[in-house]
Write an enzyme that holds these catalytic residues in place. Structure first.
Site, PDB file in Angstrom:
ATOM      1  N   SER A 164       0.701  -1.256  -0.029  1.00 37.29           N
ATOM      2  CA  SER A 164       0.169  -0.014  -0.125  1.00 37.29           C
ATOM      3  C   SER A 164       0.869   1.248  -0.109  1.00 37.29           C
ATOM      4  CB  SER A 164      -1.003  -0.084   1.430  1.00 37.29           C
ATOM      5  OG  SER A 164      -1.855   0.985   1.249  1.00 37.29           O
ATOM      6  N   TYR A 178      -3.460   7.977  -7.135  1.00 39.06           N
ATOM      7  CA  TYR A 178      -2.663   7.231  -6.121  1.00 39.06           C
ATOM      8  C   TYR A 178      -3.502   7.093  -5.015  1.00 39.06           C
ATOM      9  CZ  TYR A 178       1.614   5.453  -4.197  1.00 39.06           C
ATOM     10  OH  TYR A 178       2.679   4.382  -3.777  1.00 39.06           O
ATOM     11  N   LYS A 182      -4.550   3.215  -3.327  1.00 35.80           N
ATOM     12  CA  LYS A 182      -4.034   2.980  -2.305  1.00 35.80           C
ATOM     13  C   LYS A 182      -4.869   2.798  -1.367  1.00 35.80           C
ATOM     14  CE  LYS A 182      -0.006   2.121  -3.973  1.00 35.80           C
ATOM     15  NZ  LYS A 182       0.404   0.676  -4.148  1.00 35.80           N
TER      16      LYS A 182
END
Length: 274
Positions: A164, A178, A182
């Site tokens: 992660s 992003y 994650k």
């Protein structure tokens, strides 16, 4: 950080500690007789993870999209059991080639491959960036997990670690694509743990902070530079080494973490405590 266009200053991190960082001790034979899959194995955290697993006895299916990186990895370590697989794991064909290379036994999966998003904010992100980041960072791990689970379930055991990010714990460590990818990886991780934990499957995630790797992280937004640039310049601990992250990943994949499932483990030098 990579070079940024005029007017968009990249965040400045504290001096790298990689040269002076302690090298985590290996555990000989910890993965003896086991087969592990590692994505992004051609460089950075993926490479360090593949090497650590192999050094500790595993047969490692090392997957990467760049053939030259895998060729160098295998050539530099002829004594290790490394099986290189070149392919794009965002598609089913690439996933199948990786799983087939394992030869019917998969004890561990490390989903390491990932890409950044140029720190693009919600008002600036384009469809191509959004789609590509989600494909690499979220859909590819999901497809690999889906593909390895039948093998693990038949064996009654298996360990999965997703990489992660600090960006899964806050919104100031990257751009919107992003960050979203994650956060979703954390949810994917916990979902696998809930649905398959009682069947012998463990699924955890490691959330790195700054790491000294070659991942491209330009800041292509002047607005992002103004908003998150000052934050990153003042609160981010010194970068970790890829080997330090590999130690966290392999611990979670090992029997040493047998009672750990559904956890998102920050490996960020204390950044998440700030």
């Amino acid at each position: 950080m990579s070079t940024t266009p005029a007017g968009a200053a990249a965040p400045e991190f504290p001096p790298q500690s990689a040269a002076s960082a302690p090298v985590p001790a290996h555990v000989p034979g910890r993965f003896a007789g086991r087969t592990a899959i590692v994505t992004g194995a051609g460089s950075g955290i993926g490479r360090a993870t593949a090497l650590r697993l192999a050094t500790e006895g595993a047969r490692v299916v090392a997957a990467d999209v760049v053939a030259e990186r895998l060729e160098a990895l295998v050539a530099e370590h002829p004594d290790l059991d490394l099986v290189p697989v070149v392919g794009d794991i965002t598609g089913e064909d690439g996933v199948r080639s990786v799983v087939d290379a394992a030869g019917g036994r998969i004890d561990a999966l490390a989903n390491v491959a990932g890409i950044m998003d140029a720190f693009l904010p919600p008002a600036e992100v384009d469809d191509a960036t959004w789609d590509r980041v989600l494909a690499v960072n979220l859909t590819a791990p999901m497809r690999l997990i889906r593909a390895v689970l039948p093998v693990m379930l038949e064996a009654g055991r298996g360990a999965i670690v997703n990489v992660s990010s600090e960006a899964s714990l806050r919104a100031s460590a990257s751009g919107v694509a992003y960050t979203a990818s994650k956060h979703a990886v954390n949810g994917l991780t916990k979902s696998v743990a809930v649905f398959h934990g009682q069947q012998g499957i463990r699924c955890n995630a490691v959330a790195p902070g700054a790491v000294a790797t070659n991942i491209e992280a330009p800041m292509r937004s002047e607005h992002a530079a103004r908003v998150v640039g000052p934050i990153l310049a003042t609160v981010v601990p010194a970068p970790a080494t890829a080997e330090q992250l590999a130690a966290s990943i392999t611990w979670l994949l090992s029997d040493d973490a047998a009672n750990v499932n559904g956890v998102v483990l920050p490996s960020d030098g204390g950044w998440s405590a700030i």
